[in-house]
Design an enzyme around this catalytic site. Structure first.
Site, PDB file in Angstrom:
ATOM      1  N   LEU A   6       0.700  -1.160  -0.142  1.00 24.63           N
ATOM      2  CA  LEU A   6      -0.007  -0.050  -0.015  1.00 24.63           C
ATOM      3  C   LEU A   6       0.894   1.018   0.003  1.00 24.63           C
ATOM      4  O   LEU A   6       1.741   1.189   0.519  1.00 24.63           O
ATOM      5  CB  LEU A   6      -1.018   0.113   1.201  1.00 24.63           C
ATOM      6  CG  LEU A   6      -1.998  -1.060   1.475  1.00 24.63           C
ATOM      7  CD1 LEU A   6      -2.622  -0.899   2.604  1.00 24.63           C
ATOM      8  CD2 LEU A   6      -2.783  -0.989   0.045  1.00 24.63           C
ATOM      9  N   ASP A   7       0.541   2.559  -0.615  1.00 19.62           N
ATOM     10  CA  ASP A   7       1.301   3.753  -0.595  1.00 19.62           C
ATOM     11  C   ASP A   7       1.300   4.209   0.904  1.00 19.62           C
ATOM     12  O   ASP A   7       0.702   3.611   1.881  1.00 19.62           O
ATOM     13  CB  ASP A   7       0.210   4.591  -1.461  1.00 19.62           C
ATOM     14  CG  ASP A   7       0.572   4.437  -2.882  1.00 19.62           C
ATOM     15  OD1 ASP A   7       1.270   3.544  -3.214  1.00 19.62           O
ATOM     16  OD2 ASP A   7      -0.627   4.900  -3.483  1.00 19.62           O
ATOM     17  N   ARG A   8       2.478   4.760   1.066  1.00 18.52           N
ATOM     18  CA  ARG A   8       2.424   5.241   2.449  1.00 18.52           C
ATOM     19  C   ARG A   8       1.505   5.913   3.155  1.00 18.52           C
ATOM     20  O   ARG A   8       1.101   5.597   4.329  1.00 18.52           O
ATOM     21  CB  ARG A   8       3.830   6.029   2.537  1.00 18.52           C
ATOM     22  CG  ARG A   8       4.294   6.656   3.867  1.00 18.52           C
ATOM     23  CD  ARG A   8       5.537   7.164   4.014  1.00 18.52           C
ATOM     24  NE  ARG A   8       5.539   8.636   3.157  1.00 18.52           N
ATOM     25  CZ  ARG A   8       5.224   9.742   3.408  1.00 18.52           C
ATOM     26  NH1 ARG A   8       4.645   9.793   4.926  1.00 18.52           N
ATOM     27  NH2 ARG A   8       4.821  10.596   2.949  1.00 18.52           N
TER      28      ARG A   8
END
Length: 452
Positions: free
Chosen positions: A181-183
């Site tokens: 997942l993106d940060r």
């Protein structure tokens, strides 16, 4: 013949002694060594998790384009996040070595030289919200990831990453990442405990046997009827990680259903049928409903329409450069010089990044800026300082490096938009399993009002 063999053996022995040291070429070991977990400690303050600064050695073999240049020139040219004065001090203080030996300003690099740079590393804080283990059995670990924490060590983040925190706090040190997942995105993450389980899940993903449901908050009134976006997506800047809808992109599809509207923003359920980079974010931008808090696709650099239907967008190079520079300016505005440390790292005012050359990926960064944007590392060493592990309330103890440009800066806590965007991985469903998390606060209240 015997004399010839003895002479050849002696020649080979001499040649081996002249060989330059190499990075150890061993099979990649799963997880991290205990030494890496103990190289620093962290503390909690005002709802944020801080990592105490620690020493770290960036290591890389000289690339072809470096050959014939001095170490100093290479650092100044390749790693512009720090100033020439910073690199001059690093070289003169012995923090930079080539093939295990100290260098001078005049040292010229040869092919395959082993370059090391020891830096005082400062990691940005992340939310102090604990990682919630949603499910765990003999084969699988399912985690609810808070926003602001990257999955893997990348860029400026290392100890403040999901895999490090799982190892340190939950003893889960030998796990396989199934997806990312993106940060700034929150929600479900799946990890396998064995290679066999990882392969099973990866095959299910490839064959689209796993369905995903996300929930997001977007600006504006999203259509009340279901919407499906089938626009192809192209990665237009791999260095920074920027995508856009483009006819030359890869085919992808996302279904959207509005589940709440409060007069200003909408809560939308997102069901990606493919797994392209930033797919949900890019499709929502294309539809004219960028995600609240999205630092890339809700950025004004995309034009007055924010790239709705691709309209009003200038050159992608200008868009990327504008995004990078605005982020740099935001960081500069937040920096406050500590008068008691004013002499530390002086003359190290960093330069603004020059366009897309500044990377958000995890490539090697022997330049080793404590605040640089990239930094995958082949090896590391720790100092002899504080190696306590655990949550320690209180202020950061003085651990000052006279050559560190970050030590002379006191940064205020990150702003809310720097810690999260309103996108959450809510449900993952396989052939014979399903995992879900609770709704994030920004979605829970509107849905409660709408009796969802």
């Amino acid at each position: 013949c015997e004399n010839h063999r003895m002479k050849r053996s002696a020649d080979n022995e001499k040649a081996s002694l002249k060989k330059k040291p190499r990075l150890q070429s061993r099979k990649r070991k799963l997880g991290f060594d205990e030494e890496l977990y103990s190289e620093t400690s962290y503390y909690i303050s005002n709802g944020l998790r801080y990592v105490r600064p620690y020493y770290f050695t960036f290591t890389s073999h000289a690339k072809r384009r470096w050959v014939g240049s001095t170490v100093y020139d290479v650092f100044c040219r390749e790693f512009q996040a720090e100033t020439p004065e910073f690199y001059e001090r690093a070289i003169k203080s012995g923090k930079v070595t080539v093939n295990g030996k100290a260098v001078t300003m005049e040292t010229v690099l040869a092919d395959n030289d082993l370059v090391c740079h020891r830096v005082h590393r400062h990691e940005p804080p992340v939310t102090a919200r604990a990682l919630e283990v949603v499910h765990q059995d003999s084969e699988l670990v399912v985690v609810d990831k808070p926003p602001s924490i990257p999955v893997h060590p990348c860029g400026r983040y290392r100890h403040n990453s999901v895999v490090f925190l799982l190892g340190r706090e939950h003893g889960l040190k030998n796990i396989h990442t199934i997806h990312r997942l993106d940060r700034l995105t929150s929600g479900l993450l799946l990890f396998a405990k064995s290679v066999a389980k990882a392969r099973v899940l990866e095959e299910q993903i490839r064959n689209r046997k796993i369905t995903k449901e996300y929930v997001c908050q977007v600006n504006g009134e999203f259509p009340s009827e279901p919407v499906e976006c089938d626009e192809p997506i192209l990665v237009v800047c791999k260095k920074v990680g920027v995508c856009r809808v483009d006819p030359g992109g890869k085919p992808c599809s996302t279904a959207f259903i509005r589940i709440a509207y409060n007069g200003k923003t909408s809560v939308v359920k997102c069901m990606p049928k493919t797994g392209r980079m930033h797919q949900i974010r890019v499709h929502l931008q294309w539809l004219g409903f960028p995600i609240v808090g999205d630092p890339l696709y809700a950025h004004p650099a995309w034009g007055s329409q924010l790239a709705k239907k691709g309209e009003g967008v200038g050159s992608i190079e200008e868009v990327v450069t504008s995004i990078i520079k605005s982020e740099y300016q935001s960081q500069q505005q937040q920096e406050m010089t500590d008068p008691e440390k004013a002499a530390i790292g002086k003359d190290t005012q960093r330069k603004p990044p020059e366009g897309p050359a500044i990377s958000e990926d995890c490539s090697s960064n022997v330049g080793g800026s404590a605040s640089s944007s990239s930094g995958s590392v082949a090896s590391s060493k720790t100092d002899e300082g504080d190696t306590r592990i655990g949550k320690n309330e209180g202020s950061l103890p003085e651990r000052i490096d006279p050559d560190c440009s970050e030590c002379g800066i006191t940064r205020p806590p990150p702003l809310p938009h720097q810690l999260a965007m309103c996108l959450h991985a809510l449900v993952y469903r396989g052939p014979d399993w399903e995992f879900r998390t609770s709704l994030p606060p920004w979605a829970a209240e509107p849905l409660k009002i709408n009796n969802y």
